[in-house]
Design a protein around this motif. Structure first.
Motif, PDB file in Angstrom:
ATOM      1  N   TYR A  24      -4.913  -5.381   7.230  1.00 52.70           N
ATOM      2  CA  TYR A  24      -4.375  -4.387   8.155  1.00 52.70           C
ATOM      3  C   TYR A  24      -5.230  -4.252   9.407  1.00 52.70           C
ATOM      4  O   TYR A  24      -4.714  -4.005  10.506  1.00 52.70           O
ATOM      5  CB  TYR A  24      -4.199  -3.041   7.448  1.00 52.70           C
ATOM      6  CG  TYR A  24      -3.030  -3.042   6.486  1.00 52.70           C
ATOM      7  CD1 TYR A  24      -1.725  -3.115   6.966  1.00 52.70           C
ATOM      8  CD2 TYR A  24      -3.225  -3.018   5.111  1.00 52.70           C
ATOM      9  CE1 TYR A  24      -0.645  -3.157   6.100  1.00 52.70           C
ATOM     10  CE2 TYR A  24      -2.151  -3.053   4.235  1.00 52.70           C
ATOM     11  CZ  TYR A  24      -0.861  -3.121   4.728  1.00 52.70           C
ATOM     12  OH  TYR A  24       0.211  -3.161   3.865  1.00 52.70           O
ATOM     13  N   THR A  29       0.827  -1.201   0.000  1.00 47.17           N
ATOM     14  CA  THR A  29       0.000   0.000   0.000  1.00 47.17           C
ATOM     15  C   THR A  29       0.860   1.249   0.000  1.00 47.17           C
ATOM     16  O   THR A  29       1.961   1.258   0.562  1.00 47.17           O
ATOM     17  CB  THR A  29      -0.940   0.023   1.221  1.00 47.17           C
ATOM     18  OG1 THR A  29      -1.729   1.214   1.182  1.00 47.17           O
ATOM     19  CG2 THR A  29      -0.153  -0.018   2.525  1.00 47.17           C
ATOM     20  N   ARG A  30       0.346   2.289  -0.621  1.00 47.52           N
ATOM     21  CA  ARG A  30       1.004   3.594  -0.599  1.00 47.52           C
ATOM     22  C   ARG A  30       0.333   4.525   0.399  1.00 47.52           C
ATOM     23  O   ARG A  30       0.647   5.714   0.443  1.00 47.52           O
ATOM     24  CB  ARG A  30       0.965   4.219  -1.999  1.00 47.52           C
ATOM     25  CG  ARG A  30       1.863   3.500  -3.018  1.00 47.52           C
ATOM     26  CD  ARG A  30       1.667   4.063  -4.401  1.00 47.52           C
ATOM     27  NE  ARG A  30       0.333   3.765  -4.924  1.00 47.52           N
ATOM     28  CZ  ARG A  30      -0.119   4.188  -6.099  1.00 47.52           C
ATOM     29  NH1 ARG A  30       0.650   4.930  -6.877  1.00 47.52           N
ATOM     30  NH2 ARG A  30      -1.342   3.873  -6.506  1.00 47.52           N
ATOM     31  N   ARG A  31      -0.573   3.989   1.207  1.00 47.80           N
ATOM     32  CA  ARG A  31      -1.324   4.813   2.146  1.00 47.80           C
ATOM     33  C   ARG A  31      -1.258   4.223   3.556  1.00 47.80           C
ATOM     34  O   ARG A  31      -2.285   3.954   4.186  1.00 47.80           O
ATOM     35  CB  ARG A  31      -2.771   4.939   1.679  1.00 47.80           C
ATOM     36  CG  ARG A  31      -2.899   5.370   0.232  1.00 47.80           C
ATOM     37  CD  ARG A  31      -4.320   5.579  -0.200  1.00 47.80           C
ATOM     38  NE  ARG A  31      -4.917   6.727   0.467  1.00 47.80           N
ATOM     39  CZ  ARG A  31      -6.157   7.165   0.194  1.00 47.80           C
ATOM     40  NH1 ARG A  31      -6.889   6.562  -0.721  1.00 47.80           N
ATOM     41  NH2 ARG A  31      -6.642   8.210   0.838  1.00 47.80           N
ATOM     42  N   PRO A  32      -0.042   4.022   4.076  1.00 50.97           N
ATOM     43  CA  PRO A  32       0.071   3.405   5.407  1.00 50.97           C
ATOM     44  C   PRO A  32      -0.537   4.249   6.524  1.00 50.97           C
ATOM     45  O   PRO A  32      -1.127   3.715   7.462  1.00 50.97           O
ATOM     46  CB  PRO A  32       1.591   3.249   5.592  1.00 50.97           C
ATOM     47  CG  PRO A  32       2.198   4.264   4.671  1.00 50.97           C
ATOM     48  CD  PRO A  32       1.275   4.347   3.496  1.00 50.97           C
ATOM     49  N   LEU A  33      -0.408   5.586   6.440  1.00 50.66           N
ATOM     50  CA  LEU A  33      -0.963   6.445   7.490  1.00 50.66           C
ATOM     51  C   LEU A  33      -2.487   6.365   7.512  1.00 50.66           C
ATOM     52  O   LEU A  33      -3.101   6.298   8.583  1.00 50.66           O
ATOM     53  CB  LEU A  33      -0.512   7.885   7.287  1.00 50.66           C
ATOM     54  CG  LEU A  33      -1.019   8.895   8.335  1.00 50.66           C
ATOM     55  CD1 LEU A  33      -0.554   8.489   9.730  1.00 50.66           C
ATOM     56  CD2 LEU A  33      -0.547  10.306   7.987  1.00 50.66           C
ATOM     57  N   ALA A  34      -3.095   6.361   6.327  1.00 51.20           N
ATOM     58  CA  ALA A  34      -4.553   6.250   6.253  1.00 51.20           C
ATOM     59  C   ALA A  34      -5.023   4.917   6.835  1.00 51.20           C
ATOM     60  O   ALA A  34      -6.038   4.856   7.548  1.00 51.20           O
ATOM     61  CB  ALA A  34      -5.019   6.387   4.806  1.00 51.20           C
ATOM     62  N   HIS A  35      -4.273   3.846   6.553  1.00 49.90           N
ATOM     63  CA  HIS A  35      -4.627   2.539   7.122  1.00 49.90           C
ATOM     64  C   HIS A  35      -4.496   2.566   8.640  1.00 49.90           C
ATOM     65  O   HIS A  35      -5.341   2.005   9.355  1.00 49.90           O
ATOM     66  CB  HIS A  35      -3.723   1.449   6.551  1.00 49.90           C
ATOM     67  CG  HIS A  35      -4.204   0.886   5.242  1.00 49.90           C
ATOM     68  ND1 HIS A  35      -5.339   0.118   5.141  1.00 49.90           N
ATOM     69  CD2 HIS A  35      -3.688   0.995   3.989  1.00 49.90           C
ATOM     70  CE1 HIS A  35      -5.516  -0.232   3.869  1.00 49.90           C
ATOM     71  NE2 HIS A  35      -4.538   0.286   3.157  1.00 49.90           N
ATOM     72  N   LEU A  36      -3.442   3.214   9.144  1.00 47.20           N
ATOM     73  CA  LEU A  36      -3.234   3.275  10.589  1.00 47.20           C
ATOM     74  C   LEU A  36      -4.386   3.986  11.273  1.00 47.20           C
ATOM     75  O   LEU A  36      -4.923   3.505  12.292  1.00 47.20           O
ATOM     76  CB  LEU A  36      -1.910   3.990  10.893  1.00 47.20           C
ATOM     77  CG  LEU A  36      -1.594   4.199  12.381  1.00 47.20           C
ATOM     78  CD1 LEU A  36      -1.473   2.855  13.091  1.00 47.20           C
ATOM     79  CD2 LEU A  36      -0.311   5.016  12.548  1.00 47.20           C
ATOM     80  N   ILE A  37      -4.806   5.125  10.730  1.00 47.63           N
ATOM     81  CA  ILE A  37      -5.919   5.876  11.319  1.00 47.63           C
ATOM     82  C   ILE A  37      -7.199   5.052  11.279  1.00 47.63           C
ATOM     83  O   ILE A  37      -7.968   4.992  12.249  1.00 47.63           O
ATOM     84  CB  ILE A  37      -6.107   7.215  10.580  1.00 47.63           C
ATOM     85  CG1 ILE A  37      -4.871   8.105  10.782  1.00 47.63           C
ATOM     86  CG2 ILE A  37      -7.363   7.927  11.072  1.00 47.63           C
ATOM     87  CD1 ILE A  37      -4.889   9.362   9.945  1.00 47.63           C
ATOM     88  N   ARG A  38      -7.436   4.383  10.136  1.00 48.77           N
ATOM     89  CA  ARG A  38      -8.645   3.562  10.004  1.00 48.77           C
ATOM     90  C   ARG A  38      -8.625   2.395  10.983  1.00 48.77           C
ATOM     91  O   ARG A  38      -9.647   2.080  11.609  1.00 48.77           O
ATOM     92  CB  ARG A  38      -8.761   3.052   8.566  1.00 48.77           C
ATOM     93  CG  ARG A  38      -9.998   2.185   8.308  1.00 48.77           C
ATOM     94  CD  ARG A  38     -10.090   1.799   6.838  1.00 48.77           C
ATOM     95  NE  ARG A  38     -11.226   0.930   6.615  1.00 48.77           N
ATOM     96  CZ  ARG A  38     -11.185  -0.396   6.710  1.00 48.77           C
ATOM     97  NH1 ARG A  38     -10.039  -0.989   7.029  1.00 48.77           N
ATOM     98  NH2 ARG A  38     -12.261  -1.134   6.497  1.00 48.77           N
TER      99      ARG A  38
END
Length: 304
Positions: free
Chosen positions: A178, A61-70
């Motif tokens: 995730y 994924t190129r959106r690790p921060l978005a996954h973390l918040i979710r």
């Protein structure tokens, strides 16, 4: 018909998970149950990913921060819901949790700039009235438990909005991987900090979070396996329903979880909603079904 059956079946499996966790809540810490559930779910998910065409490459994924918040949002939502569920009747908890579509409607105006017409706002208003009826201000500990379920619904609605914003680049397998990874990491951390039971004050509502970990007896193993398998299989069934069938057709069948919650409450826990609960259930479910149907109908009109 296939989409309808998948949606109804997947939602029924979700209710099985809720019933199993409530059944286990008297003897286990919540984070220990979630750890078992996540490990079973992850095992099933990894097998499915390995058998899929894209394999494990799709987990990049190129959106690790978005996954973390979710993931943090979903973890907090789950913890709040199951803590409240342990102290509530299943039907009441399910009804309050079904305010999530109403909250998605309200939050979509603020977070995504979407337009909501007067009919959907009226449905949201009716759903909130039903929520107040279920909450029963002044009812003591049950009120606190219901507020936790309401918080869970708000956070779950927020996670749905995050999913909407990420769906163009992420797959269903990626989302699930995730989230389950987050469940495992948080549960192990909670177990390391609170697993000895030294923080358990004996409070009926919060003891579920801080109870000591125990070694499961053989009789509980099927229940623990049931939580992980029902969540993963149910989630895949619902995802397939929405992937293959118009949302306007399948969305109302998400509410089959309500009669299932009543069924489990009667059969497993010996509880039956009173007249006040029935009034709240009718308002919440009726307004929620209208909102998801109306939203799907408007989306179809835009596509045309």
């Amino acid at each position: 018909m296939t989409g309808i059956l998948l949606a109804a079946g997947g939602t029924a499996l979700y209710s099985v998970n809720d019933m199993a966790i409530k059944h286990l809540s008297g003897g286990y810490a919540l984070h220990q149950i979630i750890l078992f559930r996540a490990m079973v779910g992850m095992a099933i998910l990894l097998v499915l990913i390995a058998c899929s065409g894209a394999g494990f490459a799709q987990l990049r994924t190129r959106r690790p921060l978005a996954h973390l918040i979710r993931v943090v949002t979903i973890l907090t939502s789950n913890s709040a819901f199951y803590t409240g569920l342990a102290a509530m009747e299943m039907a009441d908890a399910a009804a309050v949790s079904y305010t999530s579509p109403l909250m998605v409607t309200a939050l979509s105006v603020l977070a995504l700039g979407e337009k909501v017409g007067p009919r959907r706002w009226f449905a949201v208003f009716l759903g909130l009235i039903g929520t107040v009826i279920i909450l029963r201000p002044g009812a003591g500990v049950i009120q606190g438990a219901a507020l936790l379920v309401l918080l869970s619904s708000l956070l779950y609605a927020s996670s749905n909005l995050m999913t909407r914003s990420m769906r163009e680049t992420e797959t269903a397998f990626t989302f699930s991987f995730y989230v389950l990874s987050g469940f495992i990491l948080l549960s192990l951390t909670m177990g390391a900090i609170f697993g000895d039971g030294s923080h358990d004050s004996g409070d009926a509502l919060w003891g579920f979070l801080f109870r000591a970990w125990i070694w499961p007896p053989l009789a509980d193993i099927p229940w623990l396996l049931l939580t992980g398998s029902s969540v993963v299989i149910g989630g895949l069934m619902v995802a397939q329903a929405y992937r293959t069938t118009e949302a306007a057709v399948v969305a109302p069948f998400d509410y089959t979880g309500m009669p299932m919650a009543i069924f489990w409450g009667v059969v497993i826990f010996g509880t039956w909603p009173d007249l006040t609960s029935w009034a709240g259930i009718a308002l919440i479910c009726g307004s929620g079904i209208y909102v998801v149907w109306r939203e799907a109908a408007l989306a179809k009109r835009v596509r045309k």
